[in-house]
Design a protein around this motif. Structure first.
Motif, PDB file in Angstrom:
ATOM      1  N   GLY A   1      12.122 -27.864   4.657  1.00  0.00           N
ATOM      2  CA  GLY A   1      12.744 -26.470   4.085  1.00  0.00           C
ATOM      3  C   GLY A   1      13.235 -26.548   2.676  1.00  0.00           C
ATOM      4  N   ASN A   2      14.175 -27.892   2.481  1.00  0.00           N
ATOM      5  CA  ASN A   2      14.834 -28.208   1.264  1.00  0.00           C
ATOM      6  C   ASN A   2      13.721 -28.343   0.083  1.00  0.00           C
ATOM      7  N   ARG A   3      12.625 -28.853   0.229  1.00  0.00           N
ATOM      8  CA  ARG A   3      11.639 -29.265  -0.787  1.00  0.00           C
ATOM      9  C   ARG A   3      10.884 -28.092  -1.135  1.00  0.00           C
ATOM     10  N   ALA A   4      10.655 -27.085  -0.194  1.00  0.00           N
ATOM     11  CA  ALA A   4       9.952 -25.962  -0.421  1.00  0.00           C
ATOM     12  C   ALA A   4      10.708 -24.831  -1.434  1.00  0.00           C
ATOM     13  N   VAL A   5      12.177 -24.939  -0.947  1.00  0.00           N
ATOM     14  CA  VAL A   5      13.009 -24.248  -1.762  1.00  0.00           C
ATOM     15  C   VAL A   5      13.186 -24.682  -2.871  1.00  0.00           C
ATOM     16  N   ASN A   6      13.370 -25.755  -3.328  1.00  0.00           N
ATOM     17  CA  ASN A   6      13.700 -26.551  -4.594  1.00  0.00           C
ATOM     18  C   ASN A   6      12.394 -26.263  -5.398  1.00  0.00           C
ATOM     19  N   ARG A   7      11.114 -26.281  -4.887  1.00  0.00           N
ATOM     20  CA  ARG A   7      10.128 -26.119  -5.871  1.00  0.00           C
ATOM     21  C   ARG A   7      10.041 -24.723  -6.313  1.00  0.00           C
TER      22      ARG A   7
ATOM     23  N   VAL B   1      12.473 -22.281  -6.436  1.00  0.00           N
ATOM     24  CA  VAL B   1      13.722 -22.083  -7.400  1.00  0.00           C
ATOM     25  C   VAL B   1      13.206 -22.676  -8.665  1.00  0.00           C
ATOM     26  N   LEU B   2      12.592 -24.039  -8.693  1.00  0.00           N
ATOM     27  CA  LEU B   2      12.244 -24.426  -9.934  1.00  0.00           C
ATOM     28  C   LEU B   2      10.917 -23.704 -10.653  1.00  0.00           C
ATOM     29  N   ALA B   3       9.933 -23.213  -9.702  1.00  0.00           N
ATOM     30  CA  ALA B   3       9.037 -22.245 -10.364  1.00  0.00           C
ATOM     31  C   ALA B   3       9.500 -21.224 -10.916  1.00  0.00           C
ATOM     32  N   ARG B   4      10.476 -20.449 -10.351  1.00  0.00           N
ATOM     33  CA  ARG B   4      10.909 -19.187 -10.790  1.00  0.00           C
ATOM     34  C   ARG B   4      11.778 -19.485 -12.078  1.00  0.00           C
ATOM     35  N   ALA B   5      12.558 -20.566 -12.111  1.00  0.00           N
ATOM     36  CA  ALA B   5      13.204 -20.794 -13.272  1.00  0.00           C
ATOM     37  C   ALA B   5      12.503 -21.282 -14.513  1.00  0.00           C
ATOM     38  N   CYS B   6      11.637 -22.075 -14.248  1.00  0.00           N
ATOM     39  CA  CYS B   6      10.684 -22.335 -15.195  1.00  0.00           C
ATOM     40  C   CYS B   6       9.628 -21.594 -15.795  1.00  0.00           C
ATOM     41  N   ALA B   7       9.396 -20.485 -14.985  1.00  0.00           N
ATOM     42  CA  ALA B   7       8.480 -19.444 -15.514  1.00  0.00           C
ATOM     43  C   ALA B   7       9.358 -18.403 -16.488  1.00  0.00           C
ATOM     44  N   LEU B   8      10.662 -18.137 -16.171  1.00  0.00           N
ATOM     45  CA  LEU B   8      11.340 -17.363 -17.148  1.00  0.00           C
ATOM     46  C   LEU B   8      11.802 -18.244 -18.316  1.00  0.00           C
ATOM     47  N   VAL B   9      11.910 -19.697 -18.161  1.00  0.00           N
ATOM     48  CA  VAL B   9      12.340 -20.272 -19.365  1.00  0.00           C
ATOM     49  C   VAL B   9      11.059 -20.283 -20.277  1.00  0.00           C
ATOM     50  N   GLY B  10       9.904 -20.549 -19.595  1.00  0.00           N
ATOM     51  CA  GLY B  10       8.795 -20.632 -20.411  1.00  0.00           C
ATOM     52  C   GLY B  10       8.341 -19.364 -21.000  1.00  0.00           C
ATOM     53  N   ALA B  11       8.591 -18.436 -20.296  1.00  0.00           N
ATOM     54  CA  ALA B  11       8.330 -17.037 -21.121  1.00  0.00           C
ATOM     55  C   ALA B  11       9.199 -17.006 -22.460  1.00  0.00           C
ATOM     56  N   LEU B  12      10.665 -17.353 -22.147  1.00  0.00           N
ATOM     57  CA  LEU B  12      11.620 -17.152 -23.082  1.00  0.00           C
ATOM     58  C   LEU B  12      11.196 -18.097 -24.442  1.00  0.00           C
ATOM     59  N   ALA B  13      10.770 -19.129 -23.999  1.00  0.00           N
ATOM     60  CA  ALA B  13      10.431 -20.259 -25.062  1.00  0.00           C
ATOM     61  C   ALA B  13       9.358 -19.826 -25.940  1.00  0.00           C
ATOM     62  N   ALA B  14       8.208 -19.190 -25.202  1.00  0.00           N
ATOM     63  CA  ALA B  14       6.964 -18.564 -25.712  1.00  0.00           C
ATOM     64  C   ALA B  14       7.198 -17.516 -26.593  1.00  0.00           C
TER      65      ALA B  14
ATOM     66  N   LEU C   1       4.056 -20.200 -12.338  1.00  0.00           N
ATOM     67  CA  LEU C   1       3.446 -19.190 -11.503  1.00  0.00           C
ATOM     68  C   LEU C   1       2.402 -19.623 -10.616  1.00  0.00           C
ATOM     69  N   VAL C   2       1.754 -20.621 -10.849  1.00  0.00           N
ATOM     70  CA  VAL C   2       1.027 -21.359  -9.947  1.00  0.00           C
ATOM     71  C   VAL C   2       1.703 -22.077  -9.071  1.00  0.00           C
ATOM     72  N   LEU C   3       2.731 -22.710  -9.269  1.00  0.00           N
ATOM     73  CA  LEU C   3       3.517 -23.425  -8.391  1.00  0.00           C
ATOM     74  C   LEU C   3       4.115 -22.375  -7.399  1.00  0.00           C
ATOM     75  N   GLU C   4       4.776 -21.151  -7.864  1.00  0.00           N
ATOM     76  CA  GLU C   4       5.350 -20.235  -7.130  1.00  0.00           C
ATOM     77  C   GLU C   4       4.452 -19.676  -5.999  1.00  0.00           C
TER      78      GLU C   4
END
Length: 159
Positions: free
Chosen positions: A83-89, A91-104, A144-147
């Motif tokens: 459970g903790n790994r799935a949630v961590n991944r 959360v990582l996916a959602r955060a990185c999707a937003l940061v990637g969009a902001l950086a792009a 997004l693929v990770l999500e």
């Protein structure tokens, strides 16, 4: 005597395109405003290094690997992650999707300010900003693929 509350059956929805678009457009505007503001405040435009640009590409590659590994574990092998790994991944996916969009958006906006500039460093900065913007876009896509890879397949009741 009180009954234990039944946990709600909720579903997480995927990151929406609208939220990514809002973040990307915000980054575009901030990137576009960065050069004139910094020139006014400090007299020079910020310098984009290859390390900045390639760091985004590297993060995108790591996220793509994690997405592939997660897909293999959950979708192909039909195993569940702890459970903790799935949630961590997730959360990582959602955060990185937003940061990637902001950086792009931010790097693309900054690159736009160099279009048509006659200075000798304009082409170099334009290229580095372009690579960084593509790296941010790849980071968003890999996230997004990770999500999507974190989705647990539905249980088929069978015939």
């Amino acid at each position: 005597m009180t009954q234990d509350p039944v946990p709600p059956e909720g579903h997480l929805r995927p990151t929406t395109g609208a939220s990514l678009a809002i973040v990307a457009v915000s980054g575009l505007v901030l990137g576009w405003l960065l050069r004139p503001v910094m020139v006014r405040l400090t007299g020079t435009a910020p310098y984009v290094t290859w390390a900045q640009a390639l760091a985004l590409v590297f993060v995108a590659a790591v996220l793509a690997y994690v997405a592939w590994h997660t897909w293999q574990t959950i979708q192909v092998q039909r195993r569940r992650l702890p459970g903790n790994r799935a949630v961590n991944r997730l959360v990582l996916a959602r955060a990185c999707a937003l940061v990637g969009a902001l950086a792009a958006g931010g790097y693309a906006g900054y690159a736009v300010t160099w279009l048509g500039d006659p200075s000798e460093l304009a082409d170099e900065r334009l290229l580095r900003c372009g690579v960084a913007a593509v790296g941010g876009l790849l980071m968003m896509i890999a996230s997004l693929v990770l999500e999507r890879a974190c989705r647990v397949p539905s249980e088929d009741p069978g015939p």
